[in-house]
Motif scaffolding. Structure first.
Motif, PDB file in Angstrom:
ATOM      1  N   TYR A   1       0.749  -1.126  -0.009  1.00 15.23           N
ATOM      2  CA  TYR A   1       0.187  -0.047   0.093  1.00 15.23           C
ATOM      3  C   TYR A   1       0.690   1.096  -0.021  1.00 15.23           C
ATOM      4  O   TYR A   1       1.570   1.076   0.872  1.00 15.23           O
ATOM      5  CB  TYR A   1      -0.953  -0.116   1.224  1.00 15.23           C
ATOM      6  N   GLY A   2       0.678   2.290  -0.933  1.00 12.94           N
ATOM      7  CA  GLY A   2       1.436   3.350  -0.963  1.00 12.94           C
ATOM      8  C   GLY A   2       2.590   3.207  -1.843  1.00 12.94           C
ATOM      9  O   GLY A   2       3.114   1.961  -2.259  1.00 12.94           O
ATOM     10  N   ASP A   3       2.936   4.327  -2.477  1.00 12.57           N
ATOM     11  CA  ASP A   3       4.143   4.240  -3.383  1.00 12.57           C
ATOM     12  C   ASP A   3       5.325   5.135  -3.074  1.00 12.57           C
ATOM     13  O   ASP A   3       6.164   5.296  -3.640  1.00 12.57           O
ATOM     14  CB  ASP A   3       3.648   4.956  -4.652  1.00 12.57           C
ATOM     15  N   THR A   4       5.362   5.430  -1.568  1.00 12.67           N
ATOM     16  CA  THR A   4       6.661   6.201  -0.983  1.00 12.67           C
ATOM     17  C   THR A   4       7.220   5.138  -0.301  1.00 12.67           C
ATOM     18  O   THR A   4       7.392   3.985   0.042  1.00 12.67           O
ATOM     19  CB  THR A   4       5.966   7.279  -0.045  1.00 12.67           C
ATOM     20  N   ASP A   5       8.622   5.576  -0.166  1.00 17.41           N
ATOM     21  CA  ASP A   5       9.688   4.859   0.249  1.00 17.41           C
ATOM     22  C   ASP A   5       9.294   4.010   1.634  1.00 17.41           C
ATOM     23  O   ASP A   5       8.831   4.855   2.841  1.00 17.41           O
ATOM     24  CB  ASP A   5      10.818   5.726   0.833  1.00 17.41           C
ATOM     25  N   PRO A   6       9.237   2.619   1.907  1.00 14.15           N
ATOM     26  CA  PRO A   6       8.715   2.185   2.870  1.00 14.15           C
ATOM     27  C   PRO A   6       9.912   1.468   3.785  1.00 14.15           C
ATOM     28  O   PRO A   6       9.560   0.823   4.957  1.00 14.15           O
ATOM     29  CB  PRO A   6       8.168   0.664   2.344  1.00 14.15           C
ATOM     30  N   GLN A   7      10.906   2.106   3.760  1.00 11.85           N
ATOM     31  CA  GLN A   7      12.014   1.398   4.684  1.00 11.85           C
ATOM     32  C   GLN A   7      11.761   1.917   5.976  1.00 11.85           C
ATOM     33  O   GLN A   7      12.457   1.006   6.934  1.00 11.85           O
ATOM     34  CB  GLN A   7      13.363   2.027   4.009  1.00 11.85           C
ATOM     35  N   TYR A   8      11.132   2.808   6.538  1.00 15.40           N
ATOM     36  CA  TYR A   8      10.798   3.110   7.908  1.00 15.40           C
ATOM     37  C   TYR A   8       9.150   2.503   8.535  1.00 15.40           C
ATOM     38  O   TYR A   8       9.077   2.237   9.511  1.00 15.40           O
ATOM     39  CB  TYR A   8      10.945   4.526   8.324  1.00 15.40           C
ATOM     40  N   ASP A   9       8.484   2.104   7.418  1.00 17.90           N
ATOM     41  CA  ASP A   9       7.136   2.220   7.698  1.00 17.90           C
ATOM     42  C   ASP A   9       6.337   1.078   6.999  1.00 17.90           C
ATOM     43  O   ASP A   9       4.961   0.969   6.891  1.00 17.90           O
ATOM     44  CB  ASP A   9       6.093   3.291   7.865  1.00 17.90           C
ATOM     45  N   GLY A  10       6.770   0.325   6.188  1.00 18.32           N
ATOM     46  CA  GLY A  10       6.239  -0.403   5.159  1.00 18.32           C
ATOM     47  C   GLY A  10       5.243  -1.351   5.838  1.00 18.32           C
ATOM     48  O   GLY A  10       4.067  -1.375   5.476  1.00 18.32           O
ATOM     49  N   VAL A  11       5.655  -2.398   6.657  1.00 14.38           N
ATOM     50  CA  VAL A  11       4.902  -3.128   7.450  1.00 14.38           C
ATOM     51  C   VAL A  11       3.856  -2.380   8.430  1.00 14.38           C
ATOM     52  O   VAL A  11       2.635  -3.123   8.451  1.00 14.38           O
ATOM     53  CB  VAL A  11       5.764  -4.163   8.379  1.00 14.38           C
ATOM     54  N   TRP A  12       4.335  -1.447   8.767  1.00 20.69           N
ATOM     55  CA  TRP A  12       3.137  -0.660   9.692  1.00 20.69           C
ATOM     56  C   TRP A  12       2.058  -0.195   8.866  1.00 20.69           C
ATOM     57  O   TRP A  12       0.941  -0.448   9.307  1.00 20.69           O
ATOM     58  CB  TRP A  12       3.658   0.472  10.382  1.00 20.69           C
ATOM     59  N   ARG A  13       2.434   0.318   7.662  1.00 15.14           N
ATOM     60  CA  ARG A  13       1.326   1.136   7.000  1.00 15.14           C
ATOM     61  C   ARG A  13       0.536  -0.143   6.198  1.00 15.14           C
ATOM     62  O   ARG A  13      -0.903   0.011   6.174  1.00 15.14           O
ATOM     63  CB  ARG A  13       1.925   1.811   5.985  1.00 15.14           C
ATOM     64  N   GLN A  14       1.182  -1.046   5.998  1.00 20.88           N
ATOM     65  CA  GLN A  14       0.372  -2.420   5.314  1.00 20.88           C
ATOM     66  C   GLN A  14      -0.315  -3.043   6.280  1.00 20.88           C
ATOM     67  O   GLN A  14      -1.621  -3.298   6.263  1.00 20.88           O
ATOM     68  CB  GLN A  14       1.382  -3.475   4.821  1.00 20.88           C
TER      69      GLN A  14
END
Length: 406
Positions: free
Chosen positions: A40-53
């Motif tokens: 979900y989302g197309d911004t850099d997920p290196q700090y929050d990818g799993v959180w936002r997902q």
């Protein structure tokens, strides 16, 4: 849960940067083109990818929408062998090692989402096992394993334990439970910020009120996670602050502080770098969930109505985690997230991730048959992936959005 990165994340990045600069700085940020289509989302997920997902999946579940299997599969595939989760692993097939920056917040958020969806016991059990293994001696958790306990991290782990069927009060290290850690981070009932929670103690050991941490602390003290069922609180409005001998009283004190911080219109304020005050949409959503969890429906509803009138543009600019926050706030108050001041929050969230195949009905089957009969080739549709700009992570880190300490 806002769309500012939490103080927990900032503190963790600082610690990791000092301990292992190569791991923190040498890898280039993934580009939107390189991101998995299931994210979900197309911004850099290196700090929050799993959180936002995790928030995106949890919010869809709360709204009665089945998340795409690809999105769920991406989340489960991010788990390390020891049970922990990092914010983002570009190559999940590669084993996690000492340089993999796993953390408690991403792990706890994933547990809450997957436990709610069901059918992922092996993943959640392993994740809970890891969380227990990194509990601090004061009973709490820091953002990273071994980091100083903070209210946000401790609370989101409590939510994960509860979601997985554990009794948080019985999860102890050195005789201390997560509730002991939270009680140690609540301000006394005298002086400025009475009853609020601090993120962490200041350098001099004092505690400073933090609205984000207070909303998280109320949920944690109640033993609840990010998904709050409407009408499940005690129904009693928080009164004046009372010395907190129990987690329940600590939650009441925190809720009383939050209520006192809300403006007449029902929202919290944030101070900009320039010193100006402006509405704080993310923390207001957090406050709605916390107050609803306490059963304070009147105040929670008032603040939700304010969000409904004012927060749609903020969510559109901020991305998936912001939409998820608002959906969870709607769920906590019993509101309809598909009619958020004329905006369908669920549709907007789903547009930021992988599209799910449309359910086939007899009517659609008949229509497709008619098309096939009228065309020599038939009609085949591919489900596209629509990624929209915007990042959000929560308190709830939460968002876990990097929040600054006051």
């Amino acid at each position: 849960m806002n769309v500012r990165r939490s103080a927990a994340v900032l503190a963790a990045v600082a610690v990791l940067g000092a301990a292992a600069p190569a791991a923190a700085d040498s890898s280039p940020s993934p580009t939107p083109q390189a991101l998995p289509s299931a994210l979900y989302g197309d911004t850099d997920p290196q700090y929050d990818g799993v959180w936002r997902q995790s928030l995106a999946l949890l919010a869809q579940h709360a709204a009665g929408a089945e998340p795409p299997k690809a999105a769920v599969g991406w989340l489960t595939g991010q788990q390390c062998a020891d049970g922990s989760f990092a914010p983002f692993r570009a190559d999940p097939s590669a084993a996690c090692d000492a340089k993999t920056m796993v953390d408690t917040n991403q792990t706890a958020a994933a547990v809450q989402a997957l436990a709610a969806l069901g059918g992922h016991d092996a993943v959640t059990e392993k994740a809970v096992g890891w969380l227990k293994s990194v509990q601090n001696k004061d009973g709490g958790w820091g953002y990273t394993a071994g980091g100083a306990s903070d209210t946000n991290s401790t609370s989101v782990v409590i939510g994960a334990l509860a979601a997985a069927g554990e009794k948080p009060g019985e999860v102890k290290n050195s005789g201390k439970s997560p509730y002991d850690a939270l009680l140690g981070l609540e301000l006394p009932c005298t002086g400025e910020g009475a009853g609020a929670f601090a993120f962490q103690p200041e350098k001099d050991g004092s505690l400073a009120a933090n609205a984000d941490a207070t909303a998280a602390g109320v949920l944690g003290a109640l033993g609840k996670g990010l998904l709050v069922e409407p009408g499940k609180g005690d129904g009693e409005a928080a009164g004046s602050c009372v010395k907190a001998p129990t987690p329940e009283q600590a939650a009441a004190n925190g809720a009383a502080h939050l209520s006192g911080e809300l403006t007449a219109e029902g929202h919290l304020l944030a101070v900009t770098p320039g010193g100006e005050e402006q509405p704080d949409f993310g923390n207001t959503a957090d406050a709605v969930i916390a107050l609803a969890a306490r059963g304070e429906a009147a105040q929670a509803d008032k603040s939700y109505v304010w969000l409904e009138k004012n927060a749609a543009d903020w969510a559109a600019q901020s991305g998936p985690a912001a939409y998820a926050q608002l959906i969870l706030a709607a769920h906590a108050t019993g509101a309809d997230p598909r009619d958020f001041g004329g905006t369908d929050l669920v549709k907007q969230l789903q547009a930021a991730g992988p599209a799910a195949p449309e359910k086939t009905t007899k009517a659609t089957e008949k229509a497709e048959d008619e098309k096939d009969e009228s065309s020599p080739f038939g009609v085949w549709w591919f489900v596209g992936v629509c990624l929209v700009a915007g990042i959000g992570i929560g308190f709830l880190i939460s968002n876990r959005t990097k929040r600054r300490q006051p």
